[in-house]
Design a protein around this motif. Structure first.
Motif, PDB file in Angstrom:
ATOM      1  N   UNK A  52       0.936  -1.223   0.134  1.00  0.00           N
ATOM      2  CA  UNK A  52       0.135  -0.191   0.124  1.00  0.00           C
ATOM      3  C   UNK A  52       0.872   1.419  -0.129  1.00  0.00           C
ATOM      4  N   UNK A  53       1.777   1.313   0.866  1.00  0.00           N
ATOM      5  CA  UNK A  53       2.774   2.482   0.777  1.00  0.00           C
ATOM      6  C   UNK A  53       3.373   2.714  -0.400  1.00  0.00           C
ATOM      7  N   UNK A  54       4.053   1.708  -1.033  1.00  0.00           N
ATOM      8  CA  UNK A  54       4.710   1.650  -2.274  1.00  0.00           C
ATOM      9  C   UNK A  54       3.743   1.962  -3.373  1.00  0.00           C
ATOM     10  N   UNK A  55       2.488   1.556  -3.515  1.00  0.00           N
ATOM     11  CA  UNK A  55       1.525   1.815  -4.450  1.00  0.00           C
ATOM     12  C   UNK A  55       1.052   3.267  -4.457  1.00  0.00           C
ATOM     13  N   UNK A  56       0.865   3.896  -3.037  1.00  0.00           N
ATOM     14  CA  UNK A  56       0.462   5.113  -2.958  1.00  0.00           C
ATOM     15  C   UNK A  56       1.513   6.215  -3.565  1.00  0.00           C
ATOM     16  N   UNK A  57       2.860   5.683  -3.579  1.00  0.00           N
ATOM     17  CA  UNK A  57       3.614   6.695  -4.264  1.00  0.00           C
ATOM     18  C   UNK A  57       3.852   6.566  -5.833  1.00  0.00           C
ATOM     19  N   UNK A  58       2.982   5.761  -6.418  1.00  0.00           N
ATOM     20  CA  UNK A  58       3.334   5.528  -7.846  1.00  0.00           C
ATOM     21  C   UNK A  58       1.868   5.735  -8.532  1.00  0.00           C
ATOM     22  N   UNK A  59       2.006   5.896 -10.150  1.00  0.00           N
ATOM     23  CA  UNK A  59       0.872   6.168 -10.753  1.00  0.00           C
ATOM     24  C   UNK A  59      -0.056   5.112 -10.716  1.00  0.00           C
ATOM     25  N   UNK A  60      -1.327   5.012 -11.169  1.00  0.00           N
ATOM     26  CA  UNK A  60      -2.098   3.812 -10.758  1.00  0.00           C
ATOM     27  C   UNK A  60      -2.194   3.274 -12.185  1.00  0.00           C
ATOM     28  N   UNK A  61      -1.225   3.735 -13.165  1.00  0.00           N
ATOM     29  CA  UNK A  61      -1.002   3.004 -14.488  1.00  0.00           C
ATOM     30  C   UNK A  61       0.194   1.933 -14.219  1.00  0.00           C
ATOM     31  N   UNK A  62      -0.320   0.999 -13.669  1.00  0.00           N
ATOM     32  CA  UNK A  62       0.818  -0.072 -13.243  1.00  0.00           C
ATOM     33  C   UNK A  62       0.328  -1.435 -13.326  1.00  0.00           C
ATOM     34  N   UNK A  63       1.121  -2.282 -13.563  1.00  0.00           N
ATOM     35  CA  UNK A  63       1.137  -3.711 -13.718  1.00  0.00           C
ATOM     36  C   UNK A  63       1.588  -4.423 -12.556  1.00  0.00           C
ATOM     37  N   UNK A  64       0.993  -5.140 -11.843  1.00  0.00           N
ATOM     38  CA  UNK A  64       1.563  -5.957 -10.660  1.00  0.00           C
ATOM     39  C   UNK A  64       1.600  -7.296 -11.166  1.00  0.00           C
ATOM     40  N   UNK A  65       2.916  -8.015 -10.858  1.00  0.00           N
ATOM     41  CA  UNK A  65       3.149  -9.231 -11.315  1.00  0.00           C
ATOM     42  C   UNK A  65       3.579  -9.882 -10.146  1.00  0.00           C
TER      43      UNK A  65
END
Length: 134
Positions: A52-65
């Motif tokens: 959550x901390x990491x994803x809050x600091x990047x764009x929501x245009x992301x791919x999680x693998x």
């Protein structure tokens, strides 16, 4: 310059980190890539908080693998799929390489179906292939 979508690998131990190192050996330095490792002794709640901390600091245009469907990294990532991130389990090196190449295309919304095909096509029974060619 257009935003490059992020690639986030969430895996057991350092698998994601090592996959990125291998991909960079072949393709050069990758931008907008994060690896998050579930280490021994960490709980699903611990991993969720880190992600959550990491994803809050990047764009929501992301791919999680993630590495294994049904494992903790995949289960935690499913919460982020509900928030609009693209999530795929079963990462391997061909999938990561193709994801890197795909990021510059204009059809980002098709990334998951494209990578699913790459994943299936990248599993090769070498023994059968060799025996048929003899």
């Amino acid at each position: 310059m257009k935003d490059i979508p992020w690639i986030v690998l969430i895996t057991h131990s350092k698998l994601g980190y090592e996959l990125v190192r291998s991909a960079e050996m072949m393709m050069g330095k990758m931008k907008n890539v994060k690896t998050i490792s579930l280490m021994p002794g960490e709980s699903p709640e611990d991993l969720y908080d880190i992600v959550k901390t990491e994803m809050d600091n990047i764009s929501n245009k992301a791919l999680i693998l993630t590495d294994l469907f049904g494992g903790t990294p995949s289960n935690v990532s499913s919460f982020f799929a509900k928030r609009g991130y693209f999530v795929m389990a079963g990462v391997n090196l061909p999938i990561l390489l193709e994801a890197e190449l795909f990021r510059n295309r204009d059809d980002w919304d098709n990334i998951l179906s494209y990578l699913e095909k790459i994943g299936k096509d990248s599993i090769i029974n070498v023994t059968n292939k060799i025996s048929r060619s003899e």
